[in-house]
Design an enzyme around this catalytic site. Structure first.
Site, short mmCIF file in Angstrom:
data_model
loop_
_atom_site.label_atom_id
_atom_site.label_comp_id
_atom_site.label_asym_id
_atom_site.label_seq_id
_atom_site.Cartn_x
_atom_site.Cartn_y
_atom_site.Cartn_z
N HIS B 185 0.83 -1.20 0.00
CA HIS B 185 0.00 0.00 0.00
C HIS B 185 0.87 1.26 0.00
O HIS B 185 0.48 2.29 -0.50
CB HIS B 185 -0.96 -0.02 1.20
CG HIS B 185 -2.19 -0.82 0.92
ND1 HIS B 185 -2.84 -1.56 1.88
CD2 HIS B 185 -2.89 -0.99 -0.21
CE1 HIS B 185 -3.88 -2.16 1.35
NE2 HIS B 185 -3.94 -1.83 0.08
N GLU B 427 -6.77 -7.99 -37.81
CA GLU B 427 -5.57 -7.52 -38.48
C GLU B 427 -5.45 -8.03 -39.91
O GLU B 427 -4.49 -7.72 -40.60
CB GLU B 427 -4.32 -7.88 -37.66
CG GLU B 427 -4.28 -9.32 -37.23
CD GLU B 427 -3.24 -9.63 -36.18
OE1 GLU B 427 -2.27 -8.87 -36.05
OE2 GLU B 427 -3.39 -10.65 -35.50
N ASP B 451 -0.39 -4.75 -38.81
CA ASP B 451 -0.61 -5.81 -39.78
C ASP B 451 -1.77 -5.49 -40.71
O ASP B 451 -1.70 -5.78 -41.90
CB ASP B 451 -0.83 -7.15 -39.07
CG ASP B 451 0.50 -7.85 -38.77
OD1 ASP B 451 1.46 -7.58 -39.52
OD2 ASP B 451 0.57 -8.65 -37.83
N CYS B 498 -4.93 -1.59 -30.78
CA CYS B 498 -3.70 -1.83 -30.03
C CYS B 498 -2.46 -1.67 -30.91
O CYS B 498 -1.35 -1.91 -30.47
CB CYS B 498 -3.72 -3.19 -29.35
SG CYS B 498 -3.74 -4.55 -30.49
#
Lengths: 85, 537
Positions: B185, B427, B451, B498
């Site tokens: 933490h 892609e 791609d 992405c």
């Protein structure tokens, strides 16, 4: 006695954050609230025991509620578990 | 000049005089009373503890938000926990003084957490120790007397979340500890507060360094003691550049990625290995949109075992602490291969046996990866996506294997999360054109623009001489993107990007207009992109 069950959706399981919130919530009621997972039973007001139970994502927990305000508690807790665990 | 290495848990550079953190020393020895008096002393100390923690929770809420406040509220519940108190009562009844009883009970519970099997719960041992030592300090009648008097780099054995919170933020330049973990933490707090920090420096970090000049490099995880002039000049410049950059951007940490008209976009990160997660967290990535699993398979002599893979996925999921993590299954082919895979050379590897095609050809490898992923799924928020899809049947086959793996795990009683989302990379032009059909059988899309561009424009990515032709802004690519987004939304599933194009700020407006739900970029692009999106109408 009222019984309900819920499946943990929080990816981290019933960790410090939801367990801390549950303890606060459970203290609002006079009824005794107990979580059951397999053989294990833990009172909802016991933070360390809850965290120590290692309840993980995807596991189903049964909850028993016993006491004067059990009906209200059951209703409200069902919503609480849905939203926070 | 001495240089020490640890784990940087909060990035940034701090330069200043080092001060050793010391806990309050016992000034007056307590008079030990009867078991009953000791128990009553504990009860009074418990009350003060809770009052202090509530105060600290409010301070944390103001400085760092609700998440930090809840941390101290949970500490307060720990101090009042009936099992913890019962344990103390038993110890005082048996003749122990209150301080020893609290320490012993704290250690018992810390040991219980440490014995648990996930790293996150193990770390909670530090929280219970923090609470126990606070109660003891109050019992001994000490005040919290460690205070900074000048801007300092604090060095310590370890810092608890409450010790960190109590330090004056305007004087705390950074801190370095011998022990500590990136999932503690304390580390989380340091990131929320934006204070450079390094943990795990080990025994070489001496208290004698106090009073000397130190450079704390939270980016590299380096602590330099008594730097020479050259090093100091270098770091002064780096710090200035970092701070200037941060001043504009760090204000965006913790802020929502939302346009002026209230449209939200998720900003995730692309990573190539578990060690990249620190950068994701320090740049406030909202999740991981692409975790390339190739690193596990390449650059080695034998296939990774299921356990080896499981550990890698688990560590990323745990560090991300419940934030979404999308793992792409192995994207290997003739251009990215390892000898042990026994792949034959191909004339045209970009169009060859690669990605999901290869995985389906070798279901044993594929299932090993899926088993490791499902086993790790209980440690965080996992999604899985398949690369190089061109057909509906390929996806159906991959999903069947996922189901098989789930059944096998269930039969062996191994826990897994049954809500893992399954998605695909878009892609190939084929996948884009049949995205309407594909959207019905998966939970999400993620467009791999690198791609998609090479295949759509018939332009080899590796061939530098045709680079001018490899234009991701080509109208063909943009209209495919629009079509993919429409088909995804019609089926009610989210679509992300992405590929490198996601970080291309000249297209951000276009992405928002066609309703891209998530952009996954390299960690350092998160804040600049958030700034851009927040300025969009």
């Amino acid at each position: 006695m009222q019984t309900l069950s819920f499946t943990v959706k929080d990816p981290m399981g019933l960790h410090a954050r939801p367990a801390g919130l549950l303890v606060k919530e459970a203290k609002k009621y006079a009824s005794k609230i107990t979580l059951h997972k397999g053989e294990k039973a833990v009172e909802a007001t016991r933070l360390m025991a809850l965290m120590g139970a290692g309840i993980k994502c995807g596991e189903t927990v049964t909850v028993t509620i016993e006491g004067a305000d059990e009906a209200t508690a059951a209703q409200e807790l069902a919503v609480f578990f849905e939203q926070n665990c | 000049m001495i240089e020490l290495h640890g784990t940087g848990v909060s990035s940034g550079i701090a330069i200043g005089q080092m001060v050793a953190f010391s806990e309050g020393k016992e000034t007056v020895s307590r008079n030990i009373g009867t078991p009953e008096q000791e128990w009553n002393d504990f009860l009074s100390a418990q009350e003060i503890t809770c009052a202090e923690l509530s105060h600290l929770a409010e301070k944390a809420r103001k400085d760092a938000g609700d998440e930090a406040a809840l941390l101290f509220e949970t500490h307060c519940e720990m101090a009042q926990d009936p099992d913890f108190c019962d344990c103390i009562k038993e110890l005082t009844d048996s003749g122990k003084d209150a301080v020893s009883a609290v320490m012993e009970a704290g250690e018992q519970f810390a040991a219980m957490f440490e014995s648990m099997d996930d790293a996150y719960t193990k770390e909670r041992a530090a929280d219970i120790r923090d609470v126990a030592s606070r109660i003891c300090r109050i019992l001994r009648g000490e005040s919290e007397d460690f205070a900074l008097s000048a801007p300092s780099v604090v060095i310590a054995e370890d810092l608890s979340p409450s010790q960190t919170m109590q330090l004056d933020k305007s004087l705390l330049l950074g801190f370095a500890t011998r022990k500590g973990s990136p999932v503690s933490h304390t580390a989380i707090l340091s990131r929320i507060l934006g204070i450079p920090a390094i943990v795990g420096l080990g025994d070489k970090l001496l208290s004698d360094f106090a009073g000397k000049c130190g450079i704390l490099d939270g980016i590299e995880g380096k602590l330099i003691i008594e730097p020479d002039t050259e090093t100091l000049t270098y770091y002064n410049e780096t710090k200035a550049a970092f701070d200037a950059e941060k001043a504009g951007l760090s204000a965006l940490i913790g802020k929502e990625t939302v346009t002026k008209s209230g449209k939200r976009t998720k900003l995730y990160c692309n990573i190539g290995s578990p060690s990249d997660v620190d950068k994701v967290l320090s740049n406030d990535g909202e999740g991981i949109g692409l975790f390339r699993s190739e690193f596990l398979f390449l650059g080695r002599d034998s296939a990774p075992t299921e356990d080896e893979q499981f550990e890698a996925y688990k560590s990323v999921l745990e560090k991300m602490d419940g934030k979404p993590v999308i793992v792409r299954t192995m994207d290997i082919g003739a251009d990215k291969k390892a000898d042990y895979l026994g792949l034959s050379d191909e004339e045209n590897p970009a169009l060859g046996l690669r990605g999901l095609r290869l995985s389906l050809e070798h279901p044993d490898w594929f299932k090993r990866q899926l088993r490791a992923l499902y086993r790790a799924s209980v440690y965080g928020n996992l999604s899985v996506m398949f690369p190089m899809v061109a057909n509906v049947w390929e996806v159906e086959k991959a999903k069947d294997l996922c189901r098989e793996v789930q059944i096998e795990l269930k039969m062996s009683g191994i826990p897994y999360c049954n809500t893992v989302k399954l998605g695909i990379m878009i892609e190939t032009p084929a996948a884009a054109l049949i995205s309407g059909e594909l959207a019905k059988i998966v939970d999400f899309f993620s467009v791999g623009t690198n791609d998609l561009t090479q295949y759509t424009l018939a332009c080899d990515r590796q061939n530098g001489s045709i680079a001018p032709h490899l234009d991701p802004h080509h109208p063909a690519i943009l209209s495919l993107l629009k079509m993919i987004a429409e088909n995804a939304h019609q089926a009610g599933i989210p679509v992300g990007i992405c590929g490198e194009l996601g970080a291309d700020e000249s297209l951000t407006e276009f992405f928002l207009a066609i309703g891209i739900d998530e952009l996954s970029v390299s960690p350092s692009c998160v804040l600049p992109l958030r700034k851009n999106i927040r300025n969009q109408a």
